[in-house]
Enzyme design. Sequence first.
Site, PDB file in Angstrom:
ATOM      1  N   SER A 126       0.826  -1.208   0.000  1.00  0.00           N
ATOM      2  CA  SER A 126       0.000   0.000   0.000  1.00  0.00           C
ATOM      3  C   SER A 126       0.857   1.253   0.000  1.00  0.00           C
ATOM      4  O   SER A 126       1.973   1.269   0.525  1.00  0.00           O
ATOM      5  CB  SER A 126      -0.887  -0.001   1.248  1.00  0.00           C
ATOM      6  OG  SER A 126      -1.514   1.240   1.437  1.00  0.00           O
ATOM      7  N   TYR A 151      -2.584  -0.123  10.518  1.00  0.00           N
ATOM      8  CA  TYR A 151      -2.706  -0.769   9.202  1.00  0.00           C
ATOM      9  C   TYR A 151      -1.475  -0.476   8.349  1.00  0.00           C
ATOM     10  O   TYR A 151      -0.846  -1.382   7.794  1.00  0.00           O
ATOM     11  CB  TYR A 151      -3.969  -0.293   8.469  1.00  0.00           C
ATOM     12  CG  TYR A 151      -3.916  -0.587   6.990  1.00  0.00           C
ATOM     13  CD1 TYR A 151      -4.032  -1.895   6.521  1.00  0.00           C
ATOM     14  CD2 TYR A 151      -3.719   0.439   6.059  1.00  0.00           C
ATOM     15  CE1 TYR A 151      -3.963  -2.167   5.167  1.00  0.00           C
ATOM     16  CE2 TYR A 151      -3.648   0.170   4.704  1.00  0.00           C
ATOM     17  CZ  TYR A 151      -3.770  -1.132   4.266  1.00  0.00           C
ATOM     18  OH  TYR A 151      -3.681  -1.400   2.918  1.00  0.00           O
ATOM     19  N   LYS A 155       1.851  -2.975   6.847  1.00  0.00           N
ATOM     20  CA  LYS A 155       2.385  -3.074   5.482  1.00  0.00           C
ATOM     21  C   LYS A 155       3.894  -2.811   5.470  1.00  0.00           C
ATOM     22  O   LYS A 155       4.649  -3.475   4.763  1.00  0.00           O
ATOM     23  CB  LYS A 155       1.653  -2.108   4.547  1.00  0.00           C
ATOM     24  CG  LYS A 155       0.195  -2.458   4.303  1.00  0.00           C
ATOM     25  CD  LYS A 155       0.025  -3.838   3.692  1.00  0.00           C
ATOM     26  CE  LYS A 155      -1.425  -4.165   3.384  1.00  0.00           C
ATOM     27  NZ  LYS A 155      -1.615  -5.533   2.872  1.00  0.00           N
ATOM     28  N   ASN A 201     -14.371   2.727   3.277  1.00  0.00           N
ATOM     29  CA  ASN A 201     -13.769   3.433   2.149  1.00  0.00           C
ATOM     30  C   ASN A 201     -14.784   4.374   1.516  1.00  0.00           C
ATOM     31  O   ASN A 201     -15.996   4.167   1.625  1.00  0.00           O
ATOM     32  CB  ASN A 201     -13.248   2.427   1.106  1.00  0.00           C
ATOM     33  CG  ASN A 201     -12.115   1.582   1.653  1.00  0.00           C
ATOM     34  OD1 ASN A 201     -11.355   2.030   2.497  1.00  0.00           O
ATOM     35  ND2 ASN A 201     -12.012   0.354   1.181  1.00  0.00           N
TER      36      ASN A 201
END
Length: 341
Positions: A126, A151, A155, A201
């Site tokens: 991401s 989050y 990543k 989202n």
Amino acid sequence: MEKILVTGGTGYIGSHTVVELLQKKYTVIIADNLSNSTIEVVDGIEKITGIRPYFEQVDICEKEKVNALFEKYKDIKAIIHFAAFKAVGESVEMPLEYYQNNLISLMNLLEVMKKYNQPGLVFSSSCTVYGQPDHLPVTENAPVKKSLSPYGNTKQIAEEIIEDTLKAHPDLKALSLRYFNPIGAHPSAFIGELPKGVPLNLVPFVTQAVAGIRGKLKVFGNDYNTPDGTAIRDYINVVDLARAHIVAVERILAGKQKSNYEMFNIGTGRGSSVLEIIQTFEKATGEKVDYEIVDRRPGDVEQVWADTKYANKELGWKADISLEDTLASAWAWEKKIRKLK
């Protein structure tokens, strides 16, 4: 044709990638625990392609079940790993769940790659690894910054785990796609984004608000240092994004990597604000979006969009589908699942 394992293959990006793989005549095994998707997605994939992929209901965090999967399908040639929790705001509230799910699943896959001599991994990364970049657009050489959310940190840590593992095991290969904000749905409207519960989202919240499933759309902050005060992202059509994964797999299988671990930005190269998305959605669909401005959301970056030149050149891939067509596809999908006219 080669067998490809797709973890999280009934999820949003995973399902579109499975479609592209099947249309390229790959044999696909989906491994998904259905925590944020439904088995009916496999029906949608079959309707589009005429082929039903293999499906295994497996939690990739359970090592024994991952081993059993590789015992059953011994000739897997590559893995595309999507199975992860992915919401910035939720990760701030549930950090331990994010660290456990997103990191243990990856480590289990790397373990079986070593054990079964399965050399290739395409990792779903991401743009959050860049945090709030110093310079825009963001190139692959931009520094990885301290993340603004658990989050994003998963990543970053995942990429470090892959890099360290491949240094110790140079026979393994991996490629991380750092993608920006996927939106839209398959043009057939047989698959699309269907989050469980309240969408986290922007675009599914837009479509659900217009469909009458939600109240007003919440726009998180209008006091950012951007032209209209709302946050800016690089929104990429999910089918364009899925096709980038096919190119990535083929790069690994063909032995064309410049090193055994590569990273690419996958986006459109253009930033759009939240208000631009609303206005473009209204133009593309003829529907009115009712929204309200609320406070900023913890963990959100002000603005980020990709420099895609390296991916365009090295992978021979670029995003082709317009923002209007993408938002129209999202609305077509919403109407189909809600049975709206």
